[in-house]
Design an enzyme around this catalytic site. Structure first.
Site, PDB file in Angstrom:
ATOM      1  N   ILE A 230       3.511  -4.031   5.059  1.00  0.00           N
ATOM      2  CA  ILE A 230       1.925  -3.842   4.621  1.00  0.00           C
ATOM      3  C   ILE A 230       1.274  -5.051   4.538  1.00  0.00           C
ATOM      4  O   ILE A 230       0.196  -5.136   5.006  1.00  0.00           O
ATOM      5  CB  ILE A 230       1.537  -2.485   3.860  1.00  0.00           C
TER       6      ILE A 230
ATOM      7  N   LYS B 198      -0.919   2.332  -1.830  1.00  0.00           N
ATOM      8  CA  LYS B 198      -0.891   3.565  -2.309  1.00  0.00           C
ATOM      9  C   LYS B 198       0.700   3.930  -2.101  1.00  0.00           C
ATOM     10  O   LYS B 198       1.315   3.251  -1.343  1.00  0.00           O
ATOM     11  CB  LYS B 198      -1.304   4.610  -0.961  1.00  0.00           C
TER      12      LYS B 198
HETATM   13  P1  NAP Z   1       8.431  -3.344   2.463  1.00  0.00           P
HETATM   14  O1  NAP Z   1       8.144  -3.497   3.952  1.00  0.00           O
HETATM   15  O2  NAP Z   1       9.646  -2.531   2.083  1.00  0.00           O
HETATM   16  O3  NAP Z   1       7.745  -4.402   1.444  1.00  0.00           O
HETATM   17  C1  NAP Z   1       7.776  -4.236   0.202  1.00  0.00           C
HETATM   18  C2  NAP Z   1       7.828  -5.727  -0.603  1.00  0.00           C
HETATM   19  O4  NAP Z   1       7.792  -5.533  -1.803  1.00  0.00           O
HETATM   20  C3  NAP Z   1       9.148  -6.252  -0.033  1.00  0.00           C
HETATM   21  O5  NAP Z   1       9.334  -7.012   0.926  1.00  0.00           O
HETATM   22  C4  NAP Z   1       9.124  -7.209  -1.215  1.00  0.00           C
HETATM   23  O6  NAP Z   1       8.567  -8.458  -1.092  1.00  0.00           O
HETATM   24  C5  NAP Z   1       8.601  -6.436  -2.423  1.00  0.00           C
HETATM   25  N1  NAP Z   1       9.312  -5.932  -3.391  1.00  0.00           N
HETATM   26  C6  NAP Z   1       9.267  -5.943  -4.685  1.00  0.00           C
HETATM   27  N2  NAP Z   1      10.237  -5.527  -5.522  1.00  0.00           N
HETATM   28  C7  NAP Z   1      10.873  -4.783  -4.488  1.00  0.00           C
HETATM   29  C8  NAP Z   1      11.857  -3.676  -4.413  1.00  0.00           C
HETATM   30  N3  NAP Z   1      12.456  -3.291  -5.752  1.00  0.00           N
HETATM   31  N4  NAP Z   1      12.643  -3.337  -3.542  1.00  0.00           N
HETATM   32  C9  NAP Z   1      11.781  -3.638  -2.414  1.00  0.00           C
HETATM   33  N5  NAP Z   1      10.895  -4.481  -2.118  1.00  0.00           N
HETATM   34  C10 NAP Z   1      10.565  -4.959  -3.261  1.00  0.00           C
HETATM   35  O7  NAP Z   1       7.347  -1.884   2.175  1.00  0.00           O
HETATM   36  P2  NAP Z   1       5.953  -1.728   2.694  1.00  0.00           P
HETATM   37  O8  NAP Z   1       6.141  -0.802   4.046  1.00  0.00           O
HETATM   38  O9  NAP Z   1       5.051  -3.052   2.986  1.00  0.00           O
HETATM   39  O10 NAP Z   1       5.212  -0.720   1.592  1.00  0.00           O
HETATM   40  C11 NAP Z   1       4.766  -1.338   0.397  1.00  0.00           C
HETATM   41  C12 NAP Z   1       3.813  -0.458  -0.005  1.00  0.00           C
HETATM   42  O11 NAP Z   1       2.750  -0.240   0.708  1.00  0.00           O
HETATM   43  C13 NAP Z   1       4.357   1.039  -0.261  1.00  0.00           C
HETATM   44  O12 NAP Z   1       3.705   1.783  -1.226  1.00  0.00           O
HETATM   45  C14 NAP Z   1       3.926   1.992   1.028  1.00  0.00           C
HETATM   46  O13 NAP Z   1       3.593   3.419   0.648  1.00  0.00           O
HETATM   47  C15 NAP Z   1       2.475   1.062   1.186  1.00  0.00           C
HETATM   48  N6  NAP Z   1       2.194   1.085   2.594  1.00  0.00           N
HETATM   49  C16 NAP Z   1       3.109   0.921   3.509  1.00  0.00           C
HETATM   50  C17 NAP Z   1       2.781   1.180   4.916  1.00  0.00           C
HETATM   51  C18 NAP Z   1       3.396   0.764   6.050  1.00  0.00           C
HETATM   52  O14 NAP Z   1       2.886   1.126   7.274  1.00  0.00           O
HETATM   53  N7  NAP Z   1       4.547   0.219   5.944  1.00  0.00           N
HETATM   54  C19 NAP Z   1       1.252   1.505   5.169  1.00  0.00           C
HETATM   55  C20 NAP Z   1       0.596   1.762   4.035  1.00  0.00           C
HETATM   56  C21 NAP Z   1       0.604   1.576   2.822  1.00  0.00           C
HETATM   57  P3  NAP Z   1       9.138 -10.017  -1.353  1.00  0.00           P
HETATM   58  O15 NAP Z   1      10.569 -10.006  -0.607  1.00  0.00           O
HETATM   59  O16 NAP Z   1       8.213 -10.857  -0.814  1.00  0.00           O
HETATM   60  O17 NAP Z   1       9.147  -9.890  -2.923  1.00  0.00           O
END
Ligand code: NAP
Length: 308
Positions: free
Chosen positions: A15, A92
Site C-alpha cells: 500500500i 486501516k
Molecule cells: P504488506 O505489503 O505486507 O506491507 C506491510 C509492510 O509493513 C511490510 O512490507 C514491511 O515493510 C512492514 N512491516 C513492519 N512490520 C511487519 C511485520 N511484522 N510483518 C510484515 N510486514 C511488516 O501489506 P500492505 O498490503 O501494504 O498492508 C499494510 C496495511 O495497509 C494493512 O493494514 C492493510 O489492511 C492496509 N491496506 C492495504 C491495501 C492493499 O491493497 N494491499 C489497501 C488498503 C489498505 P518493510 O519491509 O519496509 O519494513
C-alpha cells in the site's frame, strides 16, 4: 501558503508503493521527508532508517508519519510517534484491538497532535453521493457482497492470517467502513466465520446485522472467489434501490449510474492535511467494532486448509 507537512512513511509494502507514495507526490500540502523500512528500502536519496526509533533519534525534520505496516505492530509505532510530537496517519484498520486505538486517541489529544484513523473506501467516488441520496429515505434492507481472490490480492501476506490480521475482514472492513458511513447504526445478530484448519483468521464470513430502525443488513465475505470479483453494497429504500459497486466507485440509483476514477487516497491525504491544519483528530472505530463483534459473537466453522 503553509509550509508542506513533512511526512515519513513507515513500512514500505504494497500500500505504501501503490497509494501513499503517489498521493504524497501529488499533494502540495505534503513533502516526503524519509522512509522507515526494516529491509532498508529508500526512496530516491531521501533519508531512510531501519526503525522509527532511529528516525526520531536522528533528528530528521519530520512533522508526520504514515504508518503502512500490518495492524499488529502499529500501536507501538503510533505511540512512539505521538510521544515525539508527530502527527499520525494510521492505515486501516487503525489497530489490532479497540482498546489500543482508544489509548492512542487519548495520547494524541494530550500531546496536541493529529491522529487520523483512515478508511480509504469512504473516499471512493460514489460513497458521499450515496450517503446524500439515502438521507431522508427509509431503508428497508441492505446487502453487502465482498468476494475476492486472496491469492491475487494478498499473496504471501502471512500477517493477514495471524490474530489481529483479520483474515477476510481485512477487505471486509472496507465494506463496513462504507456501510457505517451511509446506513443508520447497525449491530450484529448472528454470524458464521469459516476458518481454514491451518490458519488463525477466517477465509469467509456470513453475517446478519440489524439497523436501529429494524432493517436487516446481510454481509457475505469470501476470499475464495475466482473469476469476476465483487465489492458491492445494495440498499433497498422506499425511494427505490441504491447500488454501490466496485468498492464504492460506481453508484446506481433510480436516476442513473455515475462512475468516477479512483480518488480514495488523494481524498485521504486531503483530509489528513485538513486535520493537521485544524489541529484536530479523526478516529472513528465503528467498522473495527463490528469486526470485533463478529469475532465475539460469530460461530466458528473449520474449513479446509489454505495454502498460498
Ligand atoms: P504488506 O505489503 O505486507 O506491507 C506491510 C509492510 O509493513 C511490510 O512490507 C514491511 O515493510 C512492514 N512491516 C513492519 N512490520 C511487519 C511485520 N511484522 N510483518 C510484515 N510486514 C511488516 O501489506 P500492505 O498490503 O501494504 O498492508 C499494510 C496495511 O495497509 C494493512 O493494514 C492493510 O489492511 C492496509 N491496506 C492495504 C491495501 C492493499 O491493497 N494491499 C489497501 C488498503 C489498505 P518493510 O519491509 O519496509 O519494513
Amino acid at each position: 501558503m503553509a509550509a508542506p507537512i513533512r511526512v515519513a512513511i513507515v513500512g514500505m509494502g504494497k500500500i505504501a508503493h501503490d497509494q501513499h507514495l503517489p498521493s504524497i507526490a501529488g499533494n502540495g500540502d505534503f513533502e516526503l521527508a524519509a522512509t522507515v523500512s526494516s529491509r532498508g528500502e529508500a526512496v530516491n536519496d531521501l533519508p531512510h532508517f531501519r526503525t522509527l526509533g532511529e528516525l526520531l533519534e536522528a533528528g530528521v525534520d519530520v512533522d508526520a508519519v504514515a504508518l503502512c505496516t500490518p495492524p499488529q505492530v502499529r500501536y507501538d509505532l503510533a505511540a512512539q510517534a505521538i510521544a515525539a510530537g508527530k502527527h499520525v496517519f494510521l492505515e486501516k484498520p487503525p489497530g489490532a484491538t479497540l482498546a489500543e486505538v482508544a489509548l492512542l486517541d487519548a495520547q494524541a489529544a494530550a500531546a496536541g497532535v493529529t491522529l487520523f484513523a483512515s478508511w480509504h473506501s469512504r473516499y471512493a467516488a460514489g460513497v458521499e453521493p450515496a450517503r446524500q441520496w439515502l438521507r431522508g429515505r427509509k431503508i428497508t434492507a441492505a446487502s453487502i457482497v465482498w468476494r475476492e481472490d486472496v491469492r491475487v490480492w494478498h499473496p504471501g501476506q502471512d500477517w493477514i492470517w495471524e490474530p489481529g490480521g483479520l483474515g477476510v475482514f481485512d477487505p471486509g472492513i472496507n465494506a463496513l467502513s462504507i456501510a457505517t458511513h451511509i446506513l443508520p447504526p447497525f449491530f450484529l445478530l448472528e454470524g458464521r466465520l469459516s476458518l481454514p484448519s491451518n490458519r488463525a483468521a477466517p477465509i469467509a464470513a456470513d453475517l446478519h446485522f440489524r439497523t436501529s430502525d429494524g432493517a436487516p443488513v446481510h454481509m457475505d465475505l469470501d476470499w475464495r472467489q475466482t473469476g469476476p470479483q465483487s465489492w458491492d453494497i445494495t440498499v433497498e429504500t422506499d425511494g427505490g434501490t441504491l447500488k454501490l459497486e466496485k468498492g464504492g466507485a460506481v453508484l446506481t440509483t433510480p436516476e442513473g449510474t455515475q462512475a468516477t476514477d479512483d480518488r480514495e487516497y488523494p481524498g485521504l491525504y486531503a483530509r489528513f492535511a485538513e486535520l493537521v491544519h485544524a489541529g484536530t483528530r479523526d478516529v472513528d472505530t465503528a467498522p473495527l467494532r463490528l469486526v470485533a463483534d463478529a469475532f465475539l459473537r460469530g460461530h466458528r466453522l473449520t474449513v479446509e486448509e489454505f495454502h498460498d
